[in-house]
Scaffold this motif. Structure first.
Motif, PDB file in Angstrom:
ATOM      1  N   CYS A 112      -4.962 -40.608  21.576  1.00  0.00           N
ATOM      2  CA  CYS A 112      -6.216 -41.270  21.950  1.00  0.00           C
ATOM      3  C   CYS A 112      -5.989 -42.746  22.272  1.00  0.00           C
ATOM      4  O   CYS A 112      -6.613 -43.290  23.196  1.00  0.00           O
ATOM      5  N   ARG A 113      -5.112 -43.400  21.525  1.00  0.00           N
ATOM      6  CA  ARG A 113      -4.776 -44.791  21.845  1.00  0.00           C
ATOM      7  C   ARG A 113      -4.178 -44.892  23.242  1.00  0.00           C
ATOM      8  O   ARG A 113      -4.474 -45.830  23.991  1.00  0.00           O
ATOM      9  N   ASN A 114      -3.331 -43.942  23.574  1.00  0.00           N
ATOM     10  CA  ASN A 114      -2.719 -43.948  24.904  1.00  0.00           C
ATOM     11  C   ASN A 114      -3.779 -43.790  25.993  1.00  0.00           C
ATOM     12  O   ASN A 114      -3.752 -44.493  27.011  1.00  0.00           O
ATOM     13  N   ILE A 115      -4.713 -42.861  25.773  1.00  0.00           N
ATOM     14  CA  ILE A 115      -5.791 -42.672  26.747  1.00  0.00           C
ATOM     15  C   ILE A 115      -6.637 -43.932  26.850  1.00  0.00           C
ATOM     16  O   ILE A 115      -7.002 -44.372  27.952  1.00  0.00           O
ATOM     17  N   GLN A 116      -6.920 -44.542  25.712  1.00  0.00           N
ATOM     18  CA  GLN A 116      -7.719 -45.775  25.729  1.00  0.00           C
ATOM     19  C   GLN A 116      -7.005 -46.885  26.499  1.00  0.00           C
ATOM     20  O   GLN A 116      -7.627 -47.601  27.297  1.00  0.00           O
ATOM     21  N   ALA A 117      -5.707 -47.022  26.283  1.00  0.00           N
ATOM     22  CA  ALA A 117      -4.948 -48.050  27.013  1.00  0.00           C
ATOM     23  C   ALA A 117      -4.975 -47.785  28.513  1.00  0.00           C
ATOM     24  O   ALA A 117      -5.103 -48.723  29.321  1.00  0.00           O
ATOM     25  N   ILE A 118      -4.869 -46.523  28.899  1.00  0.00           N
ATOM     26  CA  ILE A 118      -4.864 -46.150  30.320  1.00  0.00           C
ATOM     27  C   ILE A 118      -6.205 -46.469  30.962  1.00  0.00           C
ATOM     28  O   ILE A 118      -6.272 -47.077  32.040  1.00  0.00           O
ATOM     29  N   ILE A 119      -7.293 -46.072  30.313  1.00  0.00           N
ATOM     30  CA  ILE A 119      -8.603 -46.247  30.933  1.00  0.00           C
ATOM     31  C   ILE A 119      -9.035 -47.708  30.905  1.00  0.00           C
ATOM     32  O   ILE A 119      -9.694 -48.199  31.830  1.00  0.00           O
ATOM     33  N   GLU A 120      -8.671 -48.438  29.867  1.00  0.00           N
ATOM     34  CA  GLU A 120      -9.007 -49.865  29.834  1.00  0.00           C
ATOM     35  C   GLU A 120      -8.193 -50.648  30.858  1.00  0.00           C
ATOM     36  O   GLU A 120      -8.649 -51.675  31.374  1.00  0.00           O
ATOM     37  N   ASN A 121      -7.014 -50.141  31.190  1.00  0.00           N
ATOM     38  CA  ASN A 121      -6.191 -50.792  32.215  1.00  0.00           C
ATOM     39  C   ASN A 121      -6.857 -50.757  33.593  1.00  0.00           C
ATOM     40  O   ASN A 121      -6.563 -51.593  34.448  1.00  0.00           O
ATOM     41  N   VAL A 122      -7.765 -49.790  33.795  1.00  0.00           N
ATOM     42  CA  VAL A 122      -8.452 -49.709  35.087  1.00  0.00           C
ATOM     43  C   VAL A 122      -9.914 -50.150  34.963  1.00  0.00           C
ATOM     44  O   VAL A 122     -10.755 -49.803  35.794  1.00  0.00           O
ATOM     45  N   GLY A 123     -10.202 -50.935  33.930  1.00  0.00           N
ATOM     46  CA  GLY A 123     -11.503 -51.574  33.825  1.00  0.00           C
ATOM     47  C   GLY A 123     -12.623 -50.712  33.288  1.00  0.00           C
ATOM     48  O   GLY A 123     -13.796 -51.005  33.512  1.00  0.00           O
ATOM     49  N   HIS A 124     -12.282 -49.648  32.569  1.00  0.00           N
ATOM     50  CA  HIS A 124     -13.299 -48.775  31.995  1.00  0.00           C
ATOM     51  C   HIS A 124     -13.136 -48.697  30.482  1.00  0.00           C
ATOM     52  O   HIS A 124     -12.224 -49.307  29.907  1.00  0.00           O
ATOM     53  N   THR A 125     -14.025 -47.970  29.832  1.00  0.00           N
ATOM     54  CA  THR A 125     -13.984 -47.821  28.384  1.00  0.00           C
ATOM     55  C   THR A 125     -14.050 -46.351  28.021  1.00  0.00           C
ATOM     56  O   THR A 125     -14.355 -45.489  28.864  1.00  0.00           O
ATOM     57  N   MET A 126     -13.820 -46.070  26.752  1.00  0.00           N
ATOM     58  CA  MET A 126     -13.869 -44.679  26.292  1.00  0.00           C
ATOM     59  C   MET A 126     -15.272 -44.085  26.398  1.00  0.00           C
ATOM     60  O   MET A 126     -15.432 -42.870  26.446  1.00  0.00           O
ATOM     61  N   ASP A 127     -16.294 -44.920  26.458  1.00  0.00           N
ATOM     62  CA  ASP A 127     -17.657 -44.429  26.641  1.00  0.00           C
ATOM     63  C   ASP A 127     -17.854 -43.766  28.003  1.00  0.00           C
ATOM     64  O   ASP A 127     -18.841 -43.073  28.221  1.00  0.00           O
ATOM     65  N   ASP A 128     -16.934 -44.022  28.933  1.00  0.00           N
ATOM     66  CA  ASP A 128     -17.043 -43.468  30.275  1.00  0.00           C
ATOM     67  C   ASP A 128     -16.459 -42.054  30.377  1.00  0.00           C
ATOM     68  O   ASP A 128     -16.451 -41.466  31.468  1.00  0.00           O
TER      69      ASP A 128
END
Length: 421
Positions: free
Chosen positions: A344-360
């Motif tokens: 989950c941390r890896n997914i969070q890092a990936i999605i935050e890298n493209v300007g989004h959050t886990m809420d998306d």
């Protein structure tokens, strides 16, 4: 979520509900439905009977969800069927015909090691969403669904080779079948992988879509030890064009070991493909000029055969993540909960890298080596996916690197992917 689109999670009456995932999550022009177990929504128990009765209940639950949000099963673009015993697919097909008497969506079928509640069948669906999810303002409400088949790829009366809607093509999972003989090609996993990819390429060519427009690939293997051979074949197809090679473009990817595949195949490959022109009628400015945006970050594990995040139009497609520490390249110490936390941390890092959050997040797919670990990872999962996106959980006998948990996800992409100015 930035912009006007919203992630719209909904539950309806008449279908099983869970606090851990919404029955359906809409974003832009698709509704992502959680995988349905054969649960009677009134009792919360598995229905009596065998695979036929369970398949019918799964489809009844999906129909209830679809109708509860103003859609029908005719709006299904892709159906995914999981069984515990591949021989039960005949019973599933019998139930399927009753719910899809004329139109048939793209489809993926496989047997897995285990399903929640020891169910024999689990079915999930991806629905179109013509009105989009901009509040109080319908988006391209007159979109149409395009269905296509070609003689240059294997034909199945119970699935369409590709179903396009808005800016995505959903391609039926391809077996290594020679389209002329309709038999499995000779050879091992490498030869079978080549044929699967040839079939996908033929389907895309029939609708004038380049192979490099693939944004996500899921590789199903009968034996994960065949992955090296499959990867050797995979490299022959990706990147495909000079432009893709110049930028090193690779689609997002998930690798799953199946307990069994149809026709005793060793390999089956599913593809999700961009559709830049959309499915008219649409205004020209809504159809043209979209690009594929592929991104990697050193804050998550990097693979030579996939991109961490591939965005197209209003979706980000995330490659499957295991509990791999990006600093060491090794699985984190601890059990399933610790590995789920790292995934989950890896997914969070990936999605935050493209300007989004886990809420998306609109959809998460969870694969477990032991379904008994599901309770242990739920607290971790809930912390990282607070919006309760749609979800699929299956048990598999093996995962890459011997991992206990693997998670992939789809996120909304509110701003779309316009060309760089």
């Amino acid at each position: 979520m930035s912009g006007d689109n919203v992630v719209l999670a909904r539950n309806v009456e008449g279908a099983p509900a869970s606090p851990l995932h919404a029955q359906t999550v809409a974003f832009s022009h698709y509704n992502n439905l959680s995988a349905q177990l054969p649960l009677d929504p009134e009792t919360g128990e598995l229905v009596e009977g065998g695979a036929l009765e369970q398949a019918a209940q799964c489809l009844e639950n999906l129909e209830a969800v679809a109708e509860g949000i103003g859609h029908t099963l005719g709006d299904v673009a892709r159906l995914t069927v999981f069984v515990r015993d591949i021989r039960d697919l005949d019973a599933v097909d019998e139930a399927f015909r009753a719910y899809f008497p004329t139109y048939v969506p793209a489809r993926t079928n496989l047997a897995v090691a285990a399903l929640p509640l020891d169910a024999l069948v689990q079915v999930e669906a991806l629905l179109t969403n013509g009105e989009g999810t901009i509040p109080n303002e319908p988006q391209a409400g007159d979109l149409v669904k395009y269905v296509n088949n070609t003689h240059n790829a294997p034909y199945d009366a119970l699935s369409s080779q590709t179903v396009a809607f808005s800016h995505y093509n959903n391609v039926t999972a391809q077996l290594p079948l020679d389209p002329v003989s309709n038999q499995i090609v000779a050879g091992g996993a490498a030869e079978q992988a080549v044929q699967c990819l040839k079939n996908i390429k033929a389907i895309l060519a029939s609708i004038d879509v380049p192979f490099d427009d693939i944004v996500k690939v899921t590789v199903f293997l009968k034996d994960l030890s065949d992955l090296d051979a499959v990867d050797e074949a995979y490299r022959r197809f990706f990147p495909d064009s000079g432009i893709a090679r110049a930028v090193g473009y690779l689609p997002a990817r998930t690798v799953v070991e199946a307990a069994e595949l149809p026709m005793h195949a060793l390999v089956q490959i599913e593809a999700v493909v961009s559709h830049g022109d959309g499915t008219p009628p649409q205004e020209v400015e809504a159809r043209h000029g979209l690009i594929i945006e592929a991104n990697n970050t050193d804050a998550a594990p990097v693979s030579a055969l996939s991109t961490q995040s591939v965005a197209f139009s209003h979706y980000n497609n995330i490659s499957a993540q295991i509990g791999l520490d990006p600093a060491t390249g090794e699985l984190v110490a601890g059990g399933a909960a610790a590995q789920a936390e790292q995934a989950c941390r890896n997914i969070q890092a990936i999605i935050e890298n493209v300007g989004h959050t886990m809420d998306d997040a609109v959809k998460a797919n969870v694969y477990l080596r032991d379904l008994a670990d599901l309770a242990a990872i739920e607290d971790v999962y809930a912390r990282y996916f607070p919006g309760a996106p749609a979800r699929r959980v299956v048990g598999v006998s093996n995962l890459p690197m011997g991992a206990l948990v693997q998670i992939d996800a789809i996120f909304g992409n509110a701003e779309g992917t316009p060309p760089v100015a």
